[in-house]
Write a protein that holds these residues in place. Structure first.
Motif, mmCIF file in Angstrom:
data_model
loop_
_atom_site.group_PDB
_atom_site.id
_atom_site.type_symbol
_atom_site.label_atom_id
_atom_site.label_comp_id
_atom_site.label_asym_id
_atom_site.label_seq_id
_atom_site.Cartn_x
_atom_site.Cartn_y
_atom_site.Cartn_z
ATOM 1 N N PRO A 89 -38.104 -8.297 41.567
ATOM 2 C CA PRO A 89 -37.827 -7.154 40.690
ATOM 3 C C PRO A 89 -37.877 -5.827 41.450
ATOM 4 O O PRO A 89 -38.854 -5.553 42.156
ATOM 5 C CB PRO A 89 -38.944 -7.229 39.641
ATOM 6 C CG PRO A 89 -39.398 -8.653 39.661
ATOM 7 C CD PRO A 89 -39.223 -9.107 41.085
ATOM 8 N N ALA A 90 -36.835 -5.036 41.315
ATOM 9 C CA ALA A 90 -36.751 -3.759 42.024
ATOM 10 C C ALA A 90 -37.856 -2.799 41.603
ATOM 11 O O ALA A 90 -38.291 -1.965 42.399
ATOM 12 C CB ALA A 90 -35.380 -3.125 41.785
ATOM 13 N N THR A 91 -38.328 -2.914 40.370
ATOM 14 C CA THR A 91 -39.352 -1.998 39.869
ATOM 15 C C THR A 91 -40.773 -2.462 40.181
ATOM 16 O O THR A 91 -41.732 -1.793 39.811
ATOM 17 C CB THR A 91 -39.220 -1.832 38.341
ATOM 18 O OG1 THR A 91 -39.340 -3.107 37.726
ATOM 19 C CG2 THR A 91 -37.890 -1.189 37.973
ATOM 20 N N MET A 92 -40.929 -3.589 40.868
ATOM 21 C CA MET A 92 -42.262 -4.116 41.145
ATOM 22 C C MET A 92 -42.805 -3.535 42.451
ATOM 23 O O MET A 92 -42.375 -3.908 43.550
ATOM 24 C CB MET A 92 -42.241 -5.645 41.220
ATOM 25 C CG MET A 92 -43.628 -6.245 41.290
ATOM 26 S SD MET A 92 -43.630 -8.055 41.151
ATOM 27 C CE MET A 92 -43.210 -8.513 42.821
ATOM 28 N N ALA A 93 -43.756 -2.625 42.325
ATOM 29 C CA ALA A 93 -44.403 -2.014 43.484
ATOM 30 C C ALA A 93 -45.466 -2.973 44.028
ATOM 31 O O ALA A 93 -45.931 -3.862 43.312
ATOM 32 C CB ALA A 93 -45.044 -0.691 43.068
ATOM 33 N N PRO A 94 -45.867 -2.789 45.289
ATOM 34 C CA PRO A 94 -46.908 -3.661 45.848
ATOM 35 C C PRO A 94 -48.215 -3.633 45.053
ATOM 36 O O PRO A 94 -48.976 -4.600 45.074
ATOM 37 C CB PRO A 94 -47.124 -3.097 47.259
ATOM 38 C CG PRO A 94 -45.845 -2.404 47.590
ATOM 39 C CD PRO A 94 -45.330 -1.871 46.281
ATOM 40 N N GLY A 103 -52.068 -19.883 35.039
ATOM 41 C CA GLY A 103 -51.873 -20.089 36.467
ATOM 42 C C GLY A 103 -50.582 -19.556 37.037
ATOM 43 O O GLY A 103 -50.284 -19.775 38.203
ATOM 44 N N VAL A 104 -49.804 -18.849 36.230
ATOM 45 C CA VAL A 104 -48.558 -18.239 36.709
ATOM 46 C C VAL A 104 -48.693 -16.724 36.559
ATOM 47 O O VAL A 104 -49.059 -16.226 35.498
ATOM 48 C CB VAL A 104 -47.331 -18.748 35.912
ATOM 49 C CG1 VAL A 104 -46.064 -18.014 36.334
ATOM 50 C CG2 VAL A 104 -47.166 -20.251 36.094
ATOM 51 N N GLY A 105 -48.413 -15.998 37.642
ATOM 52 C CA GLY A 105 -48.440 -14.541 37.603
ATOM 53 C C GLY A 105 -47.140 -13.998 37.063
ATOM 54 O O GLY A 105 -46.063 -14.369 37.535
ATOM 55 N N TRP A 106 -47.235 -13.130 36.047
ATOM 56 C CA TRP A 106 -46.050 -12.558 35.407
ATOM 57 C C TRP A 106 -46.044 -11.045 35.573
ATOM 58 O O TRP A 106 -47.016 -10.365 35.252
ATOM 59 C CB TRP A 106 -46.024 -12.878 33.914
ATOM 60 C CG TRP A 106 -45.811 -14.320 33.614
ATOM 61 C CD1 TRP A 106 -46.776 -15.242 33.342
ATOM 62 C CD2 TRP A 106 -44.565 -15.010 33.557
ATOM 63 N NE1 TRP A 106 -46.200 -16.466 33.112
ATOM 64 C CE2 TRP A 106 -44.838 -16.360 33.239
ATOM 65 C CE3 TRP A 106 -43.237 -14.630 33.733
ATOM 66 C CZ2 TRP A 106 -43.846 -17.319 33.093
ATOM 67 C CZ3 TRP A 106 -42.242 -15.586 33.584
ATOM 68 C CH2 TRP A 106 -42.549 -16.909 33.270
ATOM 69 N N PHE A 107 -44.928 -10.508 36.038
ATOM 70 C CA PHE A 107 -44.695 -9.073 36.113
ATOM 71 C C PHE A 107 -43.808 -8.685 34.942
ATOM 72 O O PHE A 107 -42.758 -9.301 34.728
ATOM 73 C CB PHE A 107 -44.013 -8.711 37.436
ATOM 74 C CG PHE A 107 -43.516 -7.300 37.492
ATOM 75 C CD1 PHE A 107 -44.397 -6.237 37.625
ATOM 76 C CD2 PHE A 107 -42.161 -7.029 37.406
ATOM 77 C CE1 PHE A 107 -43.938 -4.927 37.665
ATOM 78 C CE2 PHE A 107 -41.689 -5.722 37.447
ATOM 79 C CZ PHE A 107 -42.581 -4.676 37.575
ATOM 80 N N GLN A 108 -44.249 -7.682 34.177
ATOM 81 C CA GLN A 108 -43.433 -7.173 33.067
ATOM 82 C C GLN A 108 -42.746 -5.899 33.527
ATOM 83 O O GLN A 108 -43.406 -4.950 33.947
ATOM 84 C CB GLN A 108 -44.278 -6.901 31.831
ATOM 85 C CG GLN A 108 -43.468 -6.436 30.648
ATOM 86 C CD GLN A 108 -44.298 -6.221 29.398
ATOM 87 O OE1 GLN A 108 -45.524 -6.247 29.434
ATOM 88 N NE2 GLN A 108 -43.636 -6.007 28.287
#
Length: 153
Positions: A89-94, A103-108
């Motif tokens: 995802p382009a909007t996902m910063a470090p 057990g699954v990491g989700w970025f919103q």
């Protein structure tokens, strides 16, 4: 350009942001989704995930997609869409916040609140959930097959 043929379908902004979707007339609904083009380990994991995905998610049956692809799954008439092997995802910063669900990491995505991406795996798995469904319920339904078939990366 979005083309909707019979039967008419209301698509959410999140689904539109994810891919071009079109319902095609016929005996059963077919939803048009542009498939991603993963390679290597990501492509293999996505094909394994496709075979493990549930037939029903949050009460909706899985429907056919056009073009058919092992990297895309849709439930309902485009209400829930999954694309495996998408770009980071382009909007996902470090330092972005990631929620752990089974057990699954989700970025919103902050720009598209109906768009979630499973991260820290060999393939990014993007899920768009219409506002008619509770995202948590959908992500719980999808976490088990993702955790089983898409290794951590």
């Amino acid at each position: 350009m979005i083309v909707v043929a019979r039967p008419a379908v209301l698509l959410t902004a999140g689904l539109l942001a994810t891919a071009l979707l079109t319902t095609v007339a016929g005996c059963s609904s077919t939803v048009r989704v542009e498939p991603p083009r993963p390679t290597g380990d990501a492509a293999a994991a996505c094909r394994a995930l496709d075979a493990a995905l549930p037939r029903t998610v949050d009460g909706l049956d899985r429907v056919a997609t056009e073009p058919p692809s092992p990297y895309v799954a849709v439930w309902g008439e485009g209400e829930i869409a999954l694309r495996c092997g998408v770009d980071r995802p382009a909007t996902m910063a470090p330092t972005a916040e990631v929620s752990d669900i089974n057990g699954v990491g989700w970025f919103q995505d902050p720009r598209v609140p109906t768009l979630f991406t499973a991260v820290n795996r060999v393939a990014y798995v993007e899920v768009t959930v219409s506002r008619a469904h509770a995202p948590g319920d959908v992500l719980v339904d999808l976490a088990t097959p993702i955790k089983a078939k898409v290794p951590e990366g």
